[in-house]
Design an enzyme around this catalytic site. Structure first.
Site, PDB file in Angstrom:
ATOM      1  N   GLU A   1      11.659   4.370  -0.629  1.00 32.07           N
ATOM      2  CA  GLU A   1      10.233   4.539  -0.889  1.00 32.07           C
ATOM      3  C   GLU A   1       9.653   5.441   0.189  1.00 32.07           C
ATOM      4  O   GLU A   1       9.998   5.307   1.376  1.00 32.07           O
ATOM      5  CB  GLU A   1       9.448   3.223  -0.820  1.00 32.07           C
ATOM      6  CG  GLU A   1       9.613   2.262  -1.949  1.00 32.07           C
ATOM      7  CD  GLU A   1       8.740   1.007  -1.773  1.00 32.07           C
ATOM      8  OE1 GLU A   1       8.969   0.063  -2.524  1.00 32.07           O
ATOM      9  OE2 GLU A   1       7.858   0.982  -0.881  1.00 32.07           O
TER      10      GLU A   1
ATOM     11  N   GLU B   1      -1.306   1.320  -8.914  1.00 31.97           N
ATOM     12  CA  GLU B   1      -1.077  -0.088  -9.284  1.00 31.97           C
ATOM     13  C   GLU B   1      -2.306  -0.910  -8.892  1.00 31.97           C
ATOM     14  O   GLU B   1      -2.337  -1.561  -7.846  1.00 31.97           O
ATOM     15  CB  GLU B   1       0.194  -0.604  -8.610  1.00 31.97           C
ATOM     16  CG  GLU B   1       1.440   0.114  -9.085  1.00 31.97           C
ATOM     17  CD  GLU B   1       2.716  -0.502  -8.545  1.00 31.97           C
ATOM     18  OE1 GLU B   1       3.375  -1.253  -9.306  1.00 31.97           O
ATOM     19  OE2 GLU B   1       3.034  -0.256  -7.379  1.00 31.97           O
TER      20      GLU B   1
ATOM     21  N   LYS C   1      -2.301  -4.742  -7.907  1.00 32.63           N
ATOM     22  CA  LYS C   1      -1.595  -5.171  -6.710  1.00 32.63           C
ATOM     23  C   LYS C   1      -2.540  -5.907  -5.766  1.00 32.63           C
ATOM     24  O   LYS C   1      -3.717  -5.564  -5.633  1.00 32.63           O
ATOM     25  CB  LYS C   1      -1.011  -3.945  -5.997  1.00 32.63           C
ATOM     26  CG  LYS C   1       0.397  -4.096  -5.522  1.00 32.63           C
ATOM     27  CD  LYS C   1       0.907  -2.780  -4.982  1.00 32.63           C
ATOM     28  CE  LYS C   1       2.375  -2.910  -4.608  1.00 32.63           C
ATOM     29  NZ  LYS C   1       2.889  -1.653  -4.053  1.00 32.63           N
TER      30      LYS C   1
ATOM     31  N   GLU D   1      -3.093   0.157  -1.071  1.00 31.98           N
ATOM     32  CA  GLU D   1      -1.881  -0.231  -1.803  1.00 31.98           C
ATOM     33  C   GLU D   1      -1.986   0.078  -3.300  1.00 31.98           C
ATOM     34  O   GLU D   1      -0.964   0.163  -3.986  1.00 31.98           O
ATOM     35  CB  GLU D   1      -1.611  -1.728  -1.614  1.00 31.98           C
ATOM     36  CG  GLU D   1      -1.338  -2.143  -0.179  1.00 31.98           C
ATOM     37  CD  GLU D   1       0.074  -1.765   0.279  1.00 31.98           C
ATOM     38  OE1 GLU D   1       0.859  -1.279  -0.560  1.00 31.98           O
ATOM     39  OE2 GLU D   1       0.361  -1.940   1.477  1.00 31.98           O
TER      40      GLU D   1
END
Length: 347
Positions: free
Chosen positions: A270, A319, A322, A328
């Site tokens: 990642e 996302e 999340k 994030e």
């Protein structure tokens, strides 16, 4: 009829080009394509898995990481030639220390789809840390899954590993001082020795963004974004670093050497930069980071100059479901309508 010298030369050149074309078409060039993209499902209104796979193919993205062996995704990947990292959830680690359970997991999630799906790595746990209650199950689960993979005759194709983050490092600057912390060493050292024994890489999530923001101005933004025009850090071994990504990866290599696994390969499982949620999380910064990262990993690092660096961008989509900090939720490269957030070339 006698051919002229020019005609003969043209004929020879055409023949040579034809031969080169045949040779190149027979080569496996997948190893030269180092960039993949992670595909998470914690976003609202995401396209169907079949559409996502087509989006990967349309953009020349040949590698994918998924965080759950989702049947819809695995079925969509059949025949796509996209190479895959598939994760084992942290909550499932304890159960998979049992050999029979591991064999069932491999049969259900891997063997049932292979060879139509090109599995590359299994990430047995993502960012499990030494203090986590699941930490004691990571290596036993890796061993059980490795045995199951070998029994299913998939050992030549699939490598079993785990994905760590750079918080396991104690010292990391300069990169040659990289070492796993005293707290992490008893946890990670047996894992890296197992990986070295099996010829598998260590998966590592590498985020210059978080190091930059946590430094509170100590780290220069250009050093984090690959835009520094000159060397910023000169290591005690004389190697120069113009970007933080290389420094972080080489710190991991130094830590692996000290842990007794000097030959172990690091795969960056990642890396990304958010576009919202913080002062440094802007669309311009994210675009700059992703574009420069894609270009950079075609080569190596100062410590390991033989490239490319196998790297997975995080992530395909934002996302917004999340938990955690706002940043994030904003690492996506594409919107749910499949339009790109940034103009990037992946191949």
């Amino acid at each position: 009829m006698e051919l002229s010298r020019a005609t003969t030369n043209k004929t020879c050149m055409a023949y040579v080009l034809l031969l080169l074309g045949l040779i190149i078409s027979g080569l496996d060039i997948s190893g030269a394509q180092s960039v993949g993209v992670c595909y998470g499902l914690n976003g609202a209104g995401l396209p169907a898995a079949s559409e996502v796979v087509e989006l990967y193919k349309r953009n020349g993205i040949t590698r994918m990481r998924i965080y759950d062996p989702n049947p819809a995704t695995l079925n969509a990947l059949r025949g796509s030639n996209i190479e895959l990292i598939v994760d084992v959830f942290k909550a499932k680690l304890q159960g998979l220390t049992n050999d029979a359970a591991a064999a069932n997991w491999v049969q259900t999630n891997l063997r049932a789809y292979s060879p139509d799906v090109k599995f590359r790595y299994i990430a047995v746990g993502n960012e499990v840390r030494p203090g986590d209650p699941e930490a004691k199950f990571v290596l036993p689960a890796m061993k059980s899954i490795q045995n199951a993979v070998s029994s299913a005759n998939l050992g030549d194709q699939i490598k079993v590993s785990t994905a760590i983050d750079t918080t396991l490092l104690g010292d990391s600057s300069p990169p040659s001082d990289g070492v796993f912390s005293a707290a992490a060493s008893p946890y990670i050292t047996p894992i890296v020795k197992f990986l070295a024994e099996k010829g598998a890489p260590l998966l590592a999530n590498v985020y210059p963004y978080f190091s930059y923001t946590e430094s509170r101005g100590v780290i220069d933004l250009g050093y984090a974004l690959f835009t520094s025009p000159k060397v910023v850090v000169i290591d005690k071994n004389g190697k120069g670093y113009k970007n933080l990504f290389d420094a972080q990866v080489d710190s991991l290599y130094s830590a692996l050497e000290k842990a007794g696994a000097p030959g172990l390969k690091v795969v960056v499982s990642e890396s990304g930069w958010p576009s919202e949620g913080d002062q440094a999380a802007t669309t311009d910064n994210a675009r700059t980071y992703y574009r420069n990262l894609i270009g950079h990993v075609k080569g190596g690092t100062p410590k390991r100059p033989q490239g490319p660096i196998e790297t997975y961008l995080f992530a395909m989509f934002d996302e917004n479901k999340k938990d955690g900090a706002a940043v994030e939720k904003h690492f996506g490269l594409f919107f749910p309508n499949k339009q790109p957030k940034y103009q990037l070339s992946f191949s």
